[in-house]
Design a protein around this motif. Structure first.
Motif, PDB file in Angstrom:
ATOM      1  N   ASP A   1       1.655   6.587  -7.147  1.00 55.24           N
ATOM      2  CA  ASP A   1       0.600   7.541  -7.429  1.00 55.24           C
ATOM      3  C   ASP A   1       0.839   9.055  -7.538  1.00 55.24           C
ATOM      4  O   ASP A   1       0.032   9.827  -8.121  1.00 55.24           O
ATOM      5  CB  ASP A   1      -0.686   7.269  -6.910  1.00 55.24           C
ATOM      6  N   LEU A   2       1.880   9.412  -6.652  1.00 56.30           N
ATOM      7  CA  LEU A   2       1.965  10.882  -6.273  1.00 56.30           C
ATOM      8  C   LEU A   2       2.647  11.681  -7.654  1.00 56.30           C
ATOM      9  O   LEU A   2       3.091  11.072  -8.598  1.00 56.30           O
ATOM     10  CB  LEU A   2       3.168  11.032  -5.312  1.00 56.30           C
TER      11      LEU A   2
ATOM     12  N   THR B   1      -7.166   8.851  -5.492  1.00 53.54           N
ATOM     13  CA  THR B   1      -5.771   8.473  -4.869  1.00 53.54           C
ATOM     14  C   THR B   1      -5.570   8.983  -3.539  1.00 53.54           C
ATOM     15  O   THR B   1      -6.158  10.003  -3.385  1.00 53.54           O
ATOM     16  CB  THR B   1      -4.519   8.746  -5.783  1.00 53.54           C
ATOM     17  N   ASN B   2      -4.725   8.744  -2.586  1.00 53.55           N
ATOM     18  CA  ASN B   2      -4.408   9.265  -1.429  1.00 53.55           C
ATOM     19  C   ASN B   2      -4.327  10.678  -1.397  1.00 53.55           C
ATOM     20  O   ASN B   2      -4.623  11.277  -0.562  1.00 53.55           O
ATOM     21  CB  ASN B   2      -3.268   8.432  -0.700  1.00 53.55           C
TER      22      ASN B   2
ATOM     23  N   THR C   1       0.744  -1.220   0.137  1.00 51.92           N
ATOM     24  CA  THR C   1      -0.137  -0.188   0.133  1.00 51.92           C
ATOM     25  C   THR C   1       0.741   1.408   0.047  1.00 51.92           C
ATOM     26  O   THR C   1       0.631   2.211  -0.575  1.00 51.92           O
ATOM     27  CB  THR C   1      -0.969   0.286   1.199  1.00 51.92           C
ATOM     28  N   MET C   2       1.819   1.265   0.823  1.00 56.81           N
ATOM     29  CA  MET C   2       2.841   2.423   0.624  1.00 56.81           C
ATOM     30  C   MET C   2       3.321   2.483  -0.622  1.00 56.81           C
ATOM     31  O   MET C   2       3.624   3.914  -1.056  1.00 56.81           O
ATOM     32  CB  MET C   2       3.960   2.109   1.934  1.00 56.81           C
ATOM     33  N   SER C   3       3.618   1.715  -1.582  1.00 61.01           N
ATOM     34  CA  SER C   3       4.467   1.738  -2.596  1.00 61.01           C
ATOM     35  C   SER C   3       3.363   2.194  -3.525  1.00 61.01           C
ATOM     36  O   SER C   3       3.508   2.886  -4.482  1.00 61.01           O
ATOM     37  CB  SER C   3       4.852   0.291  -3.115  1.00 61.01           C
TER      38      SER C   3
ATOM     39  N   ASN D   1       1.802   9.949 -11.085  1.00 62.26           N
ATOM     40  CA  ASN D   1       0.790  11.254 -11.100  1.00 62.26           C
ATOM     41  C   ASN D   1      -0.506  10.638 -11.597  1.00 62.26           C
ATOM     42  O   ASN D   1      -1.188  10.966 -12.493  1.00 62.26           O
ATOM     43  CB  ASN D   1       1.242  12.314 -11.981  1.00 62.26           C
ATOM     44  N   ASP D   2      -1.052   9.791 -10.732  1.00 60.67           N
ATOM     45  CA  ASP D   2      -2.393   8.993 -11.025  1.00 60.67           C
ATOM     46  C   ASP D   2      -3.613   9.385 -10.077  1.00 60.67           C
ATOM     47  O   ASP D   2      -3.272  10.003  -9.085  1.00 60.67           O
ATOM     48  CB  ASP D   2      -2.300   7.536 -10.832  1.00 60.67           C
TER      49      ASP D   2
END
Length: 304
Positions: free
Chosen positions: A94-95, A109-110, A87-89, A100-101
């Motif tokens: 996604d950042l 995304t988070n 989950t961390m990965s 960049n998702d």
């Protein structure tokens, strides 16, 4: 060894097996992290950790531990830790600085929900907590085995594993000269390392000997590479609804993929060959390997 000799020995309902195992994992993950102060951080951690997904890594860990004579209870803390690390990965991947998702597992995304800073910190907290959780909650396992698992888990995440693969992946983005060797390096590290430790850790917790660890390692390496080939194929062929995330991201980012090097048909053939090689590694481990055989087939046949 004939092809028939490495097929499932008796009917096995993988759908039911996955459903039961997913339920066990979901319950354990729900109980693993409660909300405390600062609430925003814990909520961000739980948001992504409990967002669903196949839970393939925890299930592989549990199945391997049972294959070697261990129990679900013995392996569950490690199984949860694997999902925390995975989950961390995903949060970090996604950042905006990475892939960049906007969507993951069908949800925003988070960083879209909590902001980039909290998303980074939530990923950091999940990674650290994973090791704490293994160390504090594992029961019925000799200290030497547990130490092996913790050390291997660290290696699978750091520069020799997931993080190293991600760096090379970023370096190769937009390049047209990426070789098959480099692509294999990226994915045996970025994707394969965590799948490998998922399998091998389950065996070690149950007391696997060196020969058994070797078979499990080769099985896991083969399914890990096949998993990524199928992911690359789905990025081209599946819809965003099927994937639960943005489709066609690899093409948009000009990333080298297995279909871009081999084409779709050869990519499918290579994935199937890897799965057959993976299943062959289970033959010496006896009929208890049925779930791992079925999971190998599932990896190559999945549609999302």
């Amino acid at each position: 060894m004939t092809k028939a000799s490495i097929q499932l020995k008796h009917p096995f309902d993988l759908t039911e097996y996955l459903s039961r195992r997913q339920l066990l994992v979901e319950q354990a993950l729900e109980e693993s992290i409660s909300t405390a102060y600062p609430e925003k951080l814990y909520e961000a951690m739980r948001y992504s950790l409990l967002a669903g997904g196949k839970r393939l890594r925890p299930i592989l860990c549990l199945a391997t531990c049972e294959l070697l004579g261990g129990t679900v209870d013995m392996a569950m803390p490690t199984a949860c830790a694997l999902e925390m690390i995975h989950t961390m990965s995903l949060i970090h991947d996604d950042l905006p600085a990475m892939d960049n998702d906007d969507y993951r597992r069908g949800k925003p995304t988070n960083h879209k929900v909590y902001g980039e800073a909290v998303a980074i910190l939530a990923g950091d907290a999940l990674l650290a907590y994973a090791f704490e959780y293994v160390a504090e909650h594992t029961r019925g396992v000799a200290a030497e085995r547990l130490l092996q698992v913790v050390a291997r888990l660290g290696k699978a995440v750091a520069a020799e594993g997931l993080v190293g693969g991600q760096v090379v992946d970023l370096d190769c983005e937009g390049r047209t000269d990426v070789t098959l060797e480099t692509l294999n390096f990226i994915h045996t590290h970025k994707t394969g390392a965590l799948l490998e430790i998922a399998v091998v850790s389950g065996g070690i917790l149950a007391g696997a000997g060196p020969a058994e660890v070797e078979h499990l390692t080769r099985y896991a390496q083969n399914i890990g590479l096949a998993f990524q080939i199928v992911d690359d194929i789905l990025d081209v062929t599946a819809t965003a609804e099927e994937l639960g995330k943005t489709a066609g991201k690899d093409l948009t980012a000009h990333k080298a993929t297995y279909p871009s090097l081999w084409g779709l048909e050869e990519s499918r053939s290579q994935a199937k060959r890897l799965i057959q090689s993976a299943k062959a590694e289970l033959e010496p481990l006896g009929p208890g390997a049925t779930p791992l055989l079925a999971l190998a087939d599932y990896i190559v046949s999945r549609t999302h």
